[in-house]
Each structure stands twice: as C-alpha cells, then as structure tokens.
Design a protein around this motif. Structure first.
Motif, PDB file in Angstrom:
ATOM      1  N   VAL A  52      -5.867   8.915   5.287  1.00 25.20           N
ATOM      2  CA  VAL A  52      -6.901   8.681   4.576  1.00 25.20           C
ATOM      3  C   VAL A  52      -6.630   7.699   3.619  1.00 25.20           C
ATOM      4  O   VAL A  52      -5.715   7.873   2.725  1.00 25.20           O
ATOM      5  N   VAL A  53      -7.316   6.436   3.301  1.00 28.23           N
ATOM      6  CA  VAL A  53      -6.951   5.292   2.567  1.00 28.23           C
ATOM      7  C   VAL A  53      -7.854   5.370   1.448  1.00 28.23           C
ATOM      8  O   VAL A  53      -8.877   4.836   1.772  1.00 28.23           O
ATOM      9  N   ARG A  54      -7.773   5.420   0.214  1.00 27.10           N
ATOM     10  CA  ARG A  54      -8.645   5.162  -0.939  1.00 27.10           C
ATOM     11  C   ARG A  54      -8.149   4.125  -1.810  1.00 27.10           C
ATOM     12  O   ARG A  54      -8.907   3.742  -2.650  1.00 27.10           O
ATOM     13  N   ASP A  55      -7.059   3.922  -1.745  1.00 26.25           N
ATOM     14  CA  ASP A  55      -6.191   2.849  -2.723  1.00 26.25           C
ATOM     15  C   ASP A  55      -6.839   1.458  -2.481  1.00 26.25           C
ATOM     16  O   ASP A  55      -6.856   0.934  -1.506  1.00 26.25           O
ATOM     17  N   GLU A  56      -7.056   0.784  -3.724  1.00 24.28           N
ATOM     18  CA  GLU A  56      -7.885  -0.428  -3.434  1.00 24.28           C
ATOM     19  C   GLU A  56      -7.013  -1.447  -2.675  1.00 24.28           C
ATOM     20  O   GLU A  56      -7.131  -2.290  -2.147  1.00 24.28           O
ATOM     21  N   GLU A  57      -5.722  -1.408  -3.271  1.00 26.85           N
ATOM     22  CA  GLU A  57      -4.692  -2.390  -2.670  1.00 26.85           C
ATOM     23  C   GLU A  57      -4.653  -2.338  -1.309  1.00 26.85           C
ATOM     24  O   GLU A  57      -4.282  -3.241  -0.553  1.00 26.85           O
ATOM     25  N   LYS A  58      -4.223  -1.244  -0.907  1.00 29.41           N
ATOM     26  CA  LYS A  58      -4.050  -0.854   0.679  1.00 29.41           C
ATOM     27  C   LYS A  58      -5.325  -1.422   1.560  1.00 29.41           C
ATOM     28  O   LYS A  58      -5.236  -1.909   2.290  1.00 29.41           O
ATOM     29  N   VAL A 140       0.416  -3.197   9.545  1.00 32.10           N
ATOM     30  CA  VAL A 140      -0.563  -1.808   9.123  1.00 32.10           C
ATOM     31  C   VAL A 140       0.630  -0.638   9.245  1.00 32.10           C
ATOM     32  O   VAL A 140       0.524   0.132   8.219  1.00 32.10           O
ATOM     33  N   ARG A 141       1.580  -0.809   9.877  1.00 33.78           N
ATOM     34  CA  ARG A 141       2.851   0.387   9.908  1.00 33.78           C
ATOM     35  C   ARG A 141       3.202   0.128   8.501  1.00 33.78           C
ATOM     36  O   ARG A 141       3.630   1.131   7.980  1.00 33.78           O
ATOM     37  N   LYS A 142       3.645  -1.131   7.970  1.00 33.90           N
ATOM     38  CA  LYS A 142       4.188  -1.154   6.900  1.00 33.90           C
ATOM     39  C   LYS A 142       3.345  -0.660   5.540  1.00 33.90           C
ATOM     40  O   LYS A 142       3.764  -0.181   4.599  1.00 33.90           O
ATOM     41  N   ILE A 143       2.144  -1.163   5.860  1.00 39.36           N
ATOM     42  CA  ILE A 143       1.100  -0.915   4.418  1.00 39.36           C
ATOM     43  C   ILE A 143       0.952   0.713   4.479  1.00 39.36           C
ATOM     44  O   ILE A 143       1.106   1.242   3.443  1.00 39.36           O
ATOM     45  N   LEU A 144       0.919   1.397   5.526  1.00 42.74           N
ATOM     46  CA  LEU A 144       0.601   2.722   5.544  1.00 42.74           C
ATOM     47  C   LEU A 144       1.932   3.518   5.788  1.00 42.74           C
ATOM     48  O   LEU A 144       1.938   4.936   5.951  1.00 42.74           O
ATOM     49  N   ARG A 145       2.999   2.924   5.709  1.00 42.64           N
ATOM     50  CA  ARG A 145       4.616   3.594   5.918  1.00 42.64           C
ATOM     51  C   ARG A 145       4.486   4.563   7.133  1.00 42.64           C
ATOM     52  O   ARG A 145       4.871   5.749   6.930  1.00 42.64           O
ATOM     53  N   LEU A 146       3.994   4.040   8.273  1.00 42.47           N
ATOM     54  CA  LEU A 146       3.852   4.702   9.624  1.00 42.47           C
ATOM     55  C   LEU A 146       5.202   4.909  10.199  1.00 42.47           C
ATOM     56  O   LEU A 146       6.071   3.652   9.926  1.00 42.47           O
ATOM     57  N   PRO A 147       5.687   5.941  10.656  1.00 40.36           N
ATOM     58  CA  PRO A 147       6.914   5.988  11.542  1.00 40.36           C
ATOM     59  C   PRO A 147       6.976   5.114  12.573  1.00 40.36           C
ATOM     60  O   PRO A 147       5.857   4.875  13.381  1.00 40.36           O
ATOM     61  N   ARG A 148       8.187   4.722  13.096  1.00 44.62           N
ATOM     62  CA  ARG A 148       8.419   3.955  14.229  1.00 44.62           C
ATOM     63  C   ARG A 148       7.671   4.581  15.410  1.00 44.62           C
ATOM     64  O   ARG A 148       7.871   5.979  15.510  1.00 44.62           O
ATOM     65  N   GLY A 149       7.184   4.044  16.453  1.00 45.52           N
ATOM     66  CA  GLY A 149       6.548   4.690  17.714  1.00 45.52           C
ATOM     67  C   GLY A 149       5.158   5.165  17.741  1.00 45.52           C
ATOM     68  O   GLY A 149       4.692   5.365  18.945  1.00 45.52           O
ATOM     69  N   VAL A 150       4.721   5.573  16.447  1.00 41.42           N
ATOM     70  CA  VAL A 150       3.359   6.067  16.432  1.00 41.42           C
ATOM     71  C   VAL A 150       2.408   4.742  16.683  1.00 41.42           C
ATOM     72  O   VAL A 150       2.810   3.657  16.409  1.00 41.42           O
ATOM     73  N   ARG A 151       1.107   4.768  17.327  1.00 38.50           N
ATOM     74  CA  ARG A 151       0.487   3.910  17.374  1.00 38.50           C
ATOM     75  C   ARG A 151      -1.016   3.891  16.666  1.00 38.50           C
ATOM     76  O   ARG A 151      -1.559   5.058  16.442  1.00 38.50           O
ATOM     77  N   VAL A 152      -1.523   2.739  16.061  1.00 38.53           N
ATOM     78  CA  VAL A 152      -2.741   3.038  15.709  1.00 38.53           C
ATOM     79  C   VAL A 152      -3.816   2.586  16.424  1.00 38.53           C
ATOM     80  O   VAL A 152      -4.106   1.500  17.089  1.00 38.53           O
ATOM     81  N   VAL A 153      -4.873   3.627  16.725  1.00 41.18           N
ATOM     82  CA  VAL A 153      -6.076   3.286  17.599  1.00 41.18           C
ATOM     83  C   VAL A 153      -7.319   2.861  16.921  1.00 41.18           C
ATOM     84  O   VAL A 153      -7.773   1.970  17.619  1.00 41.18           O
TER      85      VAL A 153
END
Ligand SMILES: Cc1cc2nc3c(=O)[nH]c(=O)nc-3n(C[C@H](O)[C@H](O)[C@H](O)COP(=O)(O)O)c2cc1C
Length: 184
Positions: A52-58, A140-153
C-alpha cells in the motif's frame, strides 16, 4: 440472461485514469485488500503481497515509470500513468515465484481483479497498470524496495473517479464462445 449484483459490478467497473483528492478511508481500503486476500490461487499458495503506497513522492515516481511505457494497442494508447499523482493510494500487487513457481502471475491477477471489483462496488475506481517489461519492473523494485525475485503483477491507483468514464465495450458472447471445440 440472468442479472444480479455481481454481474452488475463486473460490468460496471471501468478503468479510470484521473482521481479526485478525496481520501480512501481505512475501512474501504481494508475491504479492498480483503477482497484481494480471498482470491483463488494454485493449491491455495497465496503467493501475493499487497504493498500500500500513500507517500506522494513514491506515487509520483510510480506514475512516471508507467508514463514512460507506451505502446499502441489497437491504435489507442493503452497505457497511462497520469492518475498516480492524484490517486490517494496505490496498491502494488506483488507475487513471489518461490511460493508458487507455476501460477504466481495468474494468482496475482485474480487478486488484482478482486480488488478492482471491490473498489468499484464501494464507489471507488482504479486502473490496472501493467509493467509489461523487465526495465520498468526493476524501477518499481527500487521505488518500493522489493526483494529480488518477486514480480509486480499490477499497480492499482485507487480513488474516487474525477470524471464519469465512457461505457465499456466488449466483443459479444457469440464471437468469443465456442462449444466443445474451438476449430471451425
Ligand atoms: C494486464 C493489464 C494491464 C493493463 N495495463 C494498463 C496500463 O498500464 N495503463 C492503463 O492505462 N491501463 C492499463 N490497463 C487497463 C486496460 O486498458 C483496460 O482494462 C481496457 O482498456 C478495458 O477498459 P475497462 O477496464 O474500462 O473496461 C491494463 C489492463 C490489464 C488487465
């Protein structure tokens, strides 16, 4: 044809690219996430996480990523990142192939659609932003700090629609349904 509330919500949901600034209440957001939670998945693997992203910059950065992906779909621009900046909240549907190597994408898609339908039933709207390629997914991985390997659907900007969308269009059942076998 039989009509009921479910079919009404499914038919009435539209992709909305602009939102007004009315906040999405915690109760509405929770109901939307709950709808995602109850999606089906292979062997009930539930390979998803909803960020869940509420941060304006993100939100602004996510919108820029989507804005840069452009391709023509039946002559129309199918992609837009415009709504991210003003949507009060964006939900990223992220799936982990380690939890379900075979069907993680389908499971995430089912969860995303459940959330889109729930949002519509609450008088909210969203659009489904797909990342389409590896490059944008890495951003998007960088912006949301997602771990390597997960996918954004899907990225789902959510909010109250800022305009009334046009009626939806779909091919008729006679064009898309075949019985028993597909070949003519
Ligand atoms: C997998 C998928 C990816 C999509 N990606 C985008 C996108 O990046 N940007 C966008 O504006 N709409 C996107 N859409 C929304 C479609 O353009 C939209 O669902 C379609 O035109 C039908 O319109 P409707 O949703 O109002 O019925 C996507 C939809 C799906 C299911």
């Amino acid at each position: 044809m039989k009509e009921n509330e479910v079919l009404k919500v499914i038919r009435g949901r539209r992709s909305v690219l602009r939102f007004d600034t009315t906040p999405v209440s915690d109760g509405d957001l929770e109901a939307i996430l709950e709808a995602g939670r109850w999606a089906p998945s292979f062997a009930n693997a539930q390979p998803w996480t909803f960020v869940v992203v509420r941060d304006e910059e993100k939100k602004r950065k996510l919108g820029q990523v989507i804005e840069r992906i452009a391709f023509a779909h039946r002559g129309q621009m199918a992609l837009s990142g415009k709504g991210f900046g003003d949507a009060p909240v964006v939900v990223a549907v992220v799936v982990d192939p380690l939890k379900d190597p075979q069907h993680h994408i389908e499971a995430g898609a089912a969860a995303a659609q459940n959330m889109a339908l729930m949002a519509h039933s609450l008088g909210l709207a969203c659009f489904w932003a797909g990342l389409a390629r590896k490059g944008p997914e890495e951003e998007v991985r960088k912006i949301l700090r997602l771990p390597r390997g997960v996918r954004v659907v899907a990225l789902l900007p959510l909010g109250r629609p800022a305009y009334t969308p046009r009626d939806g269009e779909r091919a008729p059942l006679s064009e898309i349904v075949r019985y028993e076998v597909l070949e003519k």
